[in-house]
Design a protein around this motif. Sequence first.
Motif, PDB file in Angstrom:
ATOM      1  N   VAL A   1       0.838  -1.203   0.000  1.00 51.75           N
ATOM      2  CA  VAL A   1       0.000   0.000   0.000  1.00 51.75           C
ATOM      3  C   VAL A   1       0.871   1.251   0.000  1.00 51.75           C
ATOM      4  O   VAL A   1       0.601   2.224  -0.722  1.00 51.75           O
ATOM      5  N   GLY A   2       1.947   1.233   0.797  1.00 42.43           N
ATOM      6  CA  GLY A   2       2.818   2.404   0.849  1.00 42.43           C
ATOM      7  C   GLY A   2       3.483   2.702  -0.474  1.00 42.43           C
ATOM      8  O   GLY A   2       3.514   3.858  -0.926  1.00 42.43           O
ATOM      9  N   VAL A   3       4.021   1.685  -1.133  1.00 46.49           N
ATOM     10  CA  VAL A   3       4.656   1.890  -2.433  1.00 46.49           C
ATOM     11  C   VAL A   3       3.631   2.318  -3.474  1.00 46.49           C
ATOM     12  O   VAL A   3       3.903   3.179  -4.323  1.00 46.49           O
TER      13      VAL A   3
ATOM     14  N   PHE B   1       1.662   9.133  -6.470  1.00 47.76           N
ATOM     15  CA  PHE B   1       1.997  10.533  -6.236  1.00 47.76           C
ATOM     16  C   PHE B   1       3.235  10.972  -7.014  1.00 47.76           C
ATOM     17  O   PHE B   1       3.321  12.109  -7.469  1.00 47.76           O
ATOM     18  N   ALA B   2       4.214  10.077  -7.212  1.00 49.68           N
ATOM     19  CA  ALA B   2       5.526  10.492  -7.710  1.00 49.68           C
ATOM     20  C   ALA B   2       5.890   9.958  -9.083  1.00 49.68           C
ATOM     21  O   ALA B   2       6.902  10.387  -9.640  1.00 49.68           O
ATOM     22  N   LEU B   3       5.117   9.038  -9.666  1.00 46.95           N
ATOM     23  CA  LEU B   3       5.527   8.414 -10.921  1.00 46.95           C
ATOM     24  C   LEU B   3       4.924   9.135 -12.122  1.00 46.95           C
ATOM     25  O   LEU B   3       3.700   9.197 -12.258  1.00 46.95           O
ATOM     26  N   PRO B   4       5.750   9.687 -13.025  1.00 49.65           N
ATOM     27  CA  PRO B   4       5.228  10.286 -14.266  1.00 49.65           C
ATOM     28  C   PRO B   4       5.119   9.222 -15.357  1.00 49.65           C
ATOM     29  O   PRO B   4       6.127   8.667 -15.798  1.00 49.65           O
TER      30      PRO B   4
ATOM     31  N   VAL C   1      10.669   6.025  -7.229  1.00 51.62           N
ATOM     32  CA  VAL C   1       9.723   4.933  -6.974  1.00 51.62           C
ATOM     33  C   VAL C   1      10.445   3.595  -6.949  1.00 51.62           C
ATOM     34  O   VAL C   1      10.172   2.729  -6.099  1.00 51.62           O
ATOM     35  N   GLY C   2      11.374   3.394  -7.870  1.00 48.05           N
ATOM     36  CA  GLY C   2      12.143   2.152  -7.864  1.00 48.05           C
ATOM     37  C   GLY C   2      12.945   1.972  -6.587  1.00 48.05           C
ATOM     38  O   GLY C   2      13.030   0.864  -6.038  1.00 48.05           O
TER      39      GLY C   2
ATOM     40  N   ALA D   1      16.577   4.937 -12.846  1.00 53.69           N
ATOM     41  CA  ALA D   1      17.129   6.276 -12.629  1.00 53.69           C
ATOM     42  C   ALA D   1      17.584   6.938 -13.920  1.00 53.69           C
ATOM     43  O   ALA D   1      17.786   8.162 -13.954  1.00 53.69           O
ATOM     44  N   ILE D   2      17.729   6.155 -14.995  1.00 55.18           N
ATOM     45  CA  ILE D   2      18.082   6.748 -16.295  1.00 55.18           C
ATOM     46  C   ILE D   2      17.028   7.766 -16.720  1.00 55.18           C
ATOM     47  O   ILE D   2      17.311   8.706 -17.465  1.00 55.18           O
TER      48      ILE D   2
END
Length: 560
Positions: free
Chosen positions: A96-98, A104-107, A118-119, A158-159
Amino acid sequence: MNGKAHDGWDQAAKGAQEPEATAEPETAAGTTDPDVPAEEDAPAEPAEAESASGNGQDGVPERPTLATGVVAAAAPVFAAVPPRPYAPGAVVLAAVGVGLFGAFALPLDRPGIGWGLVGLVLAVAVWLVARRDGEVELSAGERVLRVGWGSLAIGLLAIGAVRDAPWLFVLCVLGAGVAGSLAAGGGKSFFSLFAGAFSVPITALVRLDWVIRGAAALRVRGSRGRMLVSVVVSVLLLLVFGALFAGADASFAALISVALPTVDGPAIVRGGFVFWVLLFGTAGACLVAVKGAPKAAERSPRTIALLEWALPVGVLVLLFGGFVTVQLAALFGGDQYVRQTAGLTYAEHARGGFWQLSAVSVLTLAVIGLATRWAPKDTVAQRLWLRVLLGALSVLTLVIVASSISRILTYQEVYGATVLRLLVLTCELWIGFVYLVVLAAGVRLRGSWVPRIMVTSALTVLFGLSVANPEHIVAEGNMAKVSRLDAWYLAEMSADAVPVLDRLPEPMRSCVLGPISRNLTADPSWRDWNAARSSARELLARRPLESLGDCDSRGLPRPY
């Protein structure tokens, strides 16, 4: 499970395997005999103990039968099929946390720094759960390898913070999925590596119910547990109501736009999709990391006679040797061979047979793998034949790989570099490396480490290529041929190539960078930030594009 029971995992899983309750033994008068213990008080025996009973004649295991004498189903493909698992509370909280953080943070629509974040959060969550509830004992070397795979997965995601090319980032995301799944499930042989690469998504799809059932195992214990619940509820309320207020008032939205996303229809749909994908993906990764990937059933080693495998491999060696001998001039003739051969162009020389030779180099790996698995290795003569024939086949294939590399280099030298040609060249170099590894393993006929080297090196090459910036390399290679530059092709590149294309003379510079600049819209939030796009915008701001009058009516550069 480390000798501990966490959040009802063991109790629930054990209860799922217990047989149905049977009637208590009765006396002749129909009452329960107090001297006979009830079955439910007896210690539960593992389900596997029943199937591990004696063998039949000649050592062949007997098919199990039910109490009624009906023959039971045959053994499954996997040696140990895990029972219906029940997730511990830590898995549910991690999933649930991920999921919430990813929503919220993944484009989704572009590479950005949010992918790497996120990774990283997902990897930390799975590691914490595996450390707390893990049931698989790993050796030091296995732990190092899995940490390496996990680091590759995070690095590939991260790329997205430094490269803008969509095609490259899609490959990175796929590679990160394989590396992350291997970090959770592991694998040694080709089969186990293939199963490990897909163990997380398959587990997430076929075990949807265990997360829901595992929510019932959540228990709030002590002041720290209650404080954790309070923090989670506070964050959820902050996100939900803060986003709603941001969507209702422009001034308030400007104040917190850096931290919270605005609420609109597409954003809600996108966030919900990301949440559920990450929730079940994280849960699947946790289950694989805790329980371990399903193990393949043990089978006796399979061998064939020396002549049975040596004949087809020997025929291939003769065929490869004849091809290399006859085509030696064409393989390495290059510029001189093209000029001396009537009616042969550079394109025909470079492209002629390239894909066929590439297919030969890949299929030969399968032949070598099967021969290594089935060939007998009991005597010195058998091992010698194996080394000689497979070594010769590998060396001849290396020559063919070198031929493919020579052809693609010749083609690029004459017609210029493209991303596809660079990818093909990289793949050929990797295949050459694999054959060197196969030759090294053939010296001692011990190749159990070869599959891991192949997979890890492929992921490492993808990461290295991404760091090297392929579109920058391609644009740089074409700068020396400005007089016959393919401006149409360069105009389709991403922001990764802008620092190189900015050096083009006008009006070619403005025509090439015009289509690219139209895609350099400002990043809407911090999660979408990308170093390549930011650098390209700064370059074009310092030196704006000139009038596009020398370009065609669609705004694309005219061919030069």
